[in-house]
Design a protein around this motif. Sequence first.
Motif: not given
Length: 119
Positions: A90-119
């Motif tokens: 269940x989710x309400x609100x923006x969750x781009x980082x958590x969506x990258x991690x969907x089905x895992x607790x591996x924080x490295x899977x969240x890294x693509x969510x940061x790509x655009x803002x870090x360019x």
Amino acid sequence: MNWTFFDDNGKRIKLVQHITEDNTVRNTVSGLTLRDSPVDFVQTSTFNPDTGVREKIYITGTSVNVRRGKQHLVDRGPIVLDGQSGKILFAVGPHPVRKQMEGSFDITRALPAFCEILR
């Protein structure tokens, strides 16, 4: 701050954590470093008292908050995760980082969510 709750038999049934952080994220190629702050959320984990297995994780608050000019990467609002798989239940609100991690607790899977803002 952590609070642990037990049933009448002394078995853990809930862990509530209030997490406040002041972080940075960094593009390791360009060196661009941005603040990820303020980060302030409550994470509640529920456990099966018979098995000790974490069943669900409830998160409320802001877990990612990065700004760069007009860009804003934010992960906030209520979200419920399966305690074993990390699948979003269940989710309400923006969750781009958590969506990258969907089905895992591996924080490295969240890294693509940061790509655009870090360019």
